[in-house]
Design an enzyme around this catalytic site. Structure first.
Site, PDB file in Angstrom:
ATOM      1  N   GLY A  90       0.875  -1.170   0.000  1.00  0.00           N
ATOM      2  CA  GLY A  90       0.000   0.000   0.000  1.00  0.00           C
ATOM      3  C   GLY A  90       0.906   1.210   0.000  1.00  0.00           C
ATOM      4  O   GLY A  90       2.128   1.065   0.051  1.00  0.00           O
ATOM      5  N   ASP A 252       3.160  -4.057  -8.282  1.00  0.00           N
ATOM      6  CA  ASP A 252       2.729  -2.814  -7.632  1.00  0.00           C
ATOM      7  C   ASP A 252       3.403  -1.596  -8.255  1.00  0.00           C
ATOM      8  O   ASP A 252       3.087  -0.462  -7.874  1.00  0.00           O
ATOM      9  CB  ASP A 252       3.011  -2.865  -6.119  1.00  0.00           C
ATOM     10  CG  ASP A 252       4.476  -3.133  -5.807  1.00  0.00           C
ATOM     11  OD1 ASP A 252       5.010  -4.135  -6.306  1.00  0.00           O
ATOM     12  OD2 ASP A 252       5.092  -2.330  -5.085  1.00  0.00           O
TER      13      ASP A 252
END
Ligand code: AMP
Ligand code: MG
Length: 487
Positions: A90, A252
């Site tokens: 994240g 990511d």
């Protein structure tokens, strides 16, 4: 035109359910000061560059004050890192400050990188160091100048805070601007957590925002995946044609819009080396230069897998199967451009492959070679200029003959070809040593080199005599620069 205080924020991502992110404010940097400001990016935001002062930029983008209308949040995503799924990722050191919609209706994400810890920081300090922030800031402008899809920086803010990386290093913040901060890993998160309703919500959000023309398709999610295949194939083809090694192609770090994203230990090759691994931490060479199309396809397969709840497996596989041919045709097209070839001939692929093999064998600087090839006219002087770049010039002779014959079958004249080639073969690229020099100067408080490089890299195809030294051979120490994941 607007001021910093009156930017037109409209934060669509913040209207998604709270499970998609974590709201947190930036943590201020001590002694925040402006290092560089990018008026071209300001223009995208309708920001009046004449009305922004360095103090205000340092305050807002050094984490001291929130822009009116900004709603900072850390996005939740996951991803495959070096082939291994990591559910705990994240935004760990960056925040989406919000989205600015300009008068043309374009929507731009403002992402402040290096802004402190979030719920996803794990063991990290939430900071970015000056070294890597400068590298990312310069890379965005270099890519943009080359015409390769990329995120960019609005400004770079330095500080008196230090943190531990390769020794103690000063912290910085970069205000990154892009249409898209949705990564392949956003989809993987909801897929692996089996949150299929949220997966659909995310996909619907992306279609509405990025692919509104697909909304009426029989299966818009399949169509979206097809678009991602197209843009990503085109992107990696440009990387390969310009000798760009990303360094950390984890899922990511892959943008849904096919933009170069999350710059770390990247390299623009000084020498054409298919076996080049840019990241010293990549011991297995997973992200080796020649392997990029393959890992990008692998990453697309991860995204495809995450879309299984929304699209039939056969449809996803059919899309993935388009990738290689698409990539190859894009890459060949880019090399045709670089060779100044307008007509399409079946033997062109062989001509390109042979040149690539020779450049690899002789470790040729592709940037300087292609630039000089634009001046090739079959005459002695232009041949000598090319040969000068080859350790063993005899290795170039046969290829050059074939190339000359091939050029004779083109209908456009030599001057037109030269102009065409100079418009696609940069005189300047962002070599690691150039970024390194700018970093060293910035650490001494001299920000001129960073700003000079921004100006230079914005127009890499133009002759810029004042920067001639950057068009020559890199210094000896360039080969010893060590790039790692640490940033
Ligand atoms: P990267 O290798 O920069 O793409 O980062 C991979 C993941 O680690 C992302 O989730 C980042 O947000 C997180 N990360 C990297 N550096 C830091 C840091 N210094 N502090 C907190 N999180 C970080
Ligand atoms: Mg990343």
């Amino acid at each position: 035109m607007r001021t910093l205080e009156s930017l037109n924020f409209d934060n669509s991502y913040a209207r998604l359910p709270e499970r998609f992110y974590h709201r947190v404010d930036p943590k201020p940097l001590k002694g925040a000061h402006l290092i560089s400001f990018n008026p071209e990016v300001a223009a995208l935001l309708d920001l009046d560059a004449c009305q922004v002062g360095p103090e205000a930029l340092a305050r807002f983008f050094g984490g001291h004050e929130l822009l009116p209308g900004s709603e900072p949040l850390a996005m939740k995503y996951t991803g495959h890192q070096f082939g291994v799924y990591n559910p705990d990722l994240g935004d760990g050191r960056g925040l989406l400050l919000g989205e600015v919609v300009n008068a043309a209706g374009e929507r731009w994400d403002l992402h402040l990188k290096g802004s402190g810890q979030t719920a996803f920081s794990r063991f990290g300090d939430g900071r970015a160091v000056l070294r890597s922030s400068i590298r990312e800031y310069l890379a965005g402008e270099a890519m943009q100048g080359l015409g390769i899809a990329t995120t960019r920086g609005l400004c770079l803010v330095g500080s008196d805070d230090y943190t531990m990386r390769e020794g103690m290093e000063p912290c910085a913040m970069l205000l990154r601007v892009s249409r898209c901060h949705i990564r392949f890993g956003h989809f993987e998160h909801f897929y692996y957590r089996r949150m299929h309703d949220d997966l659909k919500l995310l996909a619907d959000y992306c279609i509405e925002r990025y692919f509104p023309d697909l909304a009426g398709d029989e299966n818009p999610y399949r169509s979206m995946f097809a678009r991602v295949i197209d843009s990503t194939a085109a992107l990696v083809a440009r990387w390969q044609a310009h000798g760009f090694v990303h360094g950390v192609l984890n899922t990511d770090n892959m943008s849904l819009l096919g933009e170069t994203f999350d710059y770390g230990p990247y390299t623009f090759l000084d020498q054409y080396r298919p076996d080049y691994v840019s990241n010293q931490n990549d011991h297995q060479g997973r992200y080796v230069f020649r392997g990029q199309p393959g890992v990008v396809l692998w990453n697309l397969a991860c995204l495809g897998q995450a879309l299984l709840p929304l699209v039939e497996r056969e449809d996803l596989e059919a899309q993935l199967q388009r990738f290689t041919a698409l990539y190859e045709s894009c890459e060949l097209a880019r090399f045709r451009d670089r060779l100044g070839l307008v007509q399409v001939e079946t033997d062109d692929a062989a001509l390109v492959d042979e040149l690539k093999a020779l450049m690899a064998e002789q470790r040729i600087d592709p940037t300087r070679f292609f630039r000089r090839l634009g001046d090739f006219d079959g005459g002695e002087a232009s041949i000598a200029a090319l040969m000068e770049l080859w350790p063993d010039p005899s290795r170039l002779t046969d290829w050059l003959l074939r190339y000359r014959e091939r050029l004779e079958r083109e209908s456009s004249d030599a001057a037109a070809r030269r102009a065409r080639m100079h418009a696609v073969n940069p005189k300047y690229i962002l070599r690691n040593y150039m970024a390194e020099e700018a970093i060293r100067a910035a650490r001494q408080g001299d920000f001129r080199p960073v700003n000079e490089l921004m100006a230079l890299l914005r127009r890499p195809y133009d002759e810029q005599p004042e920067f001639e030294r950057f068009a020559g051979e890199p210094p000896d120490w360039a080969g010893a620069i060590c790039l790692t994941c640490s940033s």
